[in-house]
Design a protein around this motif. Sequence first.
Motif, PDB file in Angstrom:
ATOM      1  N   SER A   9       0.818  -1.211   0.000  1.00 18.72           N
ATOM      2  CA  SER A   9       0.000   0.000   0.000  1.00 18.72           C
ATOM      3  C   SER A   9       0.851   1.261   0.000  1.00 18.72           C
ATOM      4  CB  SER A   9      -0.922   0.011   1.219  1.00 18.72           C
ATOM      5  OG  SER A   9      -0.164   0.036   2.405  1.00 18.72           O
ATOM      6  N   GLU A  35      -0.239   5.848  -0.245  1.00 23.54           N
ATOM      7  CA  GLU A  35      -1.307   6.794   0.056  1.00 23.54           C
ATOM      8  C   GLU A  35      -2.476   6.674  -0.925  1.00 23.54           C
ATOM      9  OE1 GLU A  35      -1.817  11.648   0.504  1.00 23.54           O
ATOM     10  OE2 GLU A  35       0.168  10.789   0.186  1.00 23.54           O
ATOM     11  N   LYS A  81     -11.352  -4.560   2.463  1.00 27.51           N
ATOM     12  CA  LYS A  81     -11.710  -3.188   2.851  1.00 27.51           C
ATOM     13  C   LYS A  81     -11.253  -2.862   4.258  1.00 27.51           C
ATOM     14  CE  LYS A  81     -15.553  -2.730  -0.291  1.00 27.51           C
ATOM     15  NZ  LYS A  81     -16.958  -2.496  -0.487  1.00 27.51           N
ATOM     16  N   SER A  82     -11.290  -3.831   5.149  1.00 29.55           N
ATOM     17  CA  SER A  82     -10.882  -3.572   6.533  1.00 29.55           C
ATOM     18  C   SER A  82      -9.377  -3.368   6.668  1.00 29.55           C
ATOM     19  CB  SER A  82     -11.334  -4.715   7.433  1.00 29.55           C
ATOM     20  OG  SER A  82     -10.708  -5.928   7.035  1.00 29.55           O
ATOM     21  N   TRP A  83      -8.603  -3.744   5.662  1.00 30.58           N
ATOM     22  CA  TRP A  83      -7.155  -3.594   5.708  1.00 30.58           C
ATOM     23  C   TRP A  83      -6.665  -2.333   5.010  1.00 30.58           C
ATOM     24  CZ3 TRP A  83      -4.437  -8.891   4.496  1.00 30.58           C
ATOM     25  CH2 TRP A  83      -4.809  -9.823   5.461  1.00 30.58           C
ATOM     26  N   SER A  84      -7.538  -1.598   4.357  1.00 31.32           N
ATOM     27  CA  SER A  84      -7.097  -0.476   3.534  1.00 31.32           C
ATOM     28  C   SER A  84      -7.618   0.859   4.056  1.00 31.32           C
ATOM     29  CB  SER A  84      -7.593  -0.674   2.097  1.00 31.32           C
ATOM     30  OG  SER A  84      -7.236   0.419   1.303  1.00 31.32           O
ATOM     31  N   ASN A  85      -6.771   1.858   3.986  1.00 24.72           N
ATOM     32  CA  ASN A  85      -7.148   3.236   4.315  1.00 24.72           C
ATOM     33  C   ASN A  85      -7.374   4.067   3.058  1.00 24.72           C
ATOM     34  OD1 ASN A  85      -6.908   2.774   7.081  1.00 24.72           O
ATOM     35  ND2 ASN A  85      -4.717   3.233   7.039  1.00 24.72           N
ATOM     36  N   VAL A  86      -7.254   3.447   1.889  1.00 24.10           N
ATOM     37  CA  VAL A  86      -7.386   4.150   0.619  1.00 24.10           C
ATOM     38  C   VAL A  86      -8.844   4.100   0.167  1.00 24.10           C
ATOM     39  CG1 VAL A  86      -6.613   4.220  -1.785  1.00 24.10           C
ATOM     40  CG2 VAL A  86      -5.041   3.489   0.001  1.00 24.10           C
ATOM     41  N   ASN A  87      -9.352   5.237  -0.266  1.00 23.60           N
ATOM     42  CA  ASN A  87     -10.709   5.300  -0.804  1.00 23.60           C
ATOM     43  C   ASN A  87     -10.819   4.320  -1.968  1.00 23.60           C
ATOM     44  OD1 ASN A  87     -12.783   6.221  -2.755  1.00 23.60           O
ATOM     45  ND2 ASN A  87     -13.106   7.856  -1.256  1.00 23.60           N
ATOM     46  N   SER A  88     -11.871   3.512  -1.995  1.00 28.99           N
ATOM     47  CA  SER A  88     -12.002   2.471  -3.012  1.00 28.99           C
ATOM     48  C   SER A  88     -12.086   3.042  -4.430  1.00 28.99           C
ATOM     49  CB  SER A  88     -13.219   1.586  -2.729  1.00 28.99           C
ATOM     50  OG  SER A  88     -14.397   2.345  -2.758  1.00 28.99           O
ATOM     51  N   ASN A  91      -8.490   3.899  -5.353  1.00 33.63           N
ATOM     52  CA  ASN A  91      -7.773   2.643  -5.564  1.00 33.63           C
ATOM     53  C   ASN A  91      -8.141   2.037  -6.922  1.00 33.63           C
ATOM     54  OD1 ASN A  91      -5.888   0.762  -4.345  1.00 33.63           O
ATOM     55  ND2 ASN A  91      -7.586  -0.675  -4.268  1.00 33.63           N
TER      56      ASN A  91
END
Length: 156
Positions: free
Chosen positions: A78, A80, A100-107, A110
């Motif tokens: 990952s 930013e 989704k629970s592992w990512s801080n990036v807007n889908s 991404n």
Amino acid sequence: MRKVNFIIAIVTFLVMASSVANATGIRTEFKEFEFTLVDDLYMGKKVDAIWTLSYDNSEKPVTVVKRNTIEGTEYLVSSEFFAVRYVSSASGFGVKPVRKSWSNVNSRINHAVINQDQLKNQEIISPNKVDDKMALGLIASYLPDLLNDGYTHLLN
């Protein structure tokens, strides 16, 4: 005289077009990469290791987080603006969309950065389970192709 002006105009256009393409980072070669193990960090029970990946001495490293799950060994890759996961399991090594629970990036961001065709093409990179060293090398080699044209500048 018209032919000379026309040829000069074409040559000028080609030179300018090639310099603009290089400035936007449409497709650069990533010949050198370096992984650095992050070991001064409390990682918690669910994280086994963390590395930073830098291409060509970049100041924008990508983070690789290793986790062991019931699927196998997962490497969350990952930055930013994008996140994917590479999985090494009994069925081989390849990329999958990030949980989704592992990512801080807007889908939506991404999805814009990640090339969906390459996501499918890289589902199975190796038919065998791989160790950390091989996994990191494969990630560094295949990650640039996973980004859409125009977003490869996120790696350098």
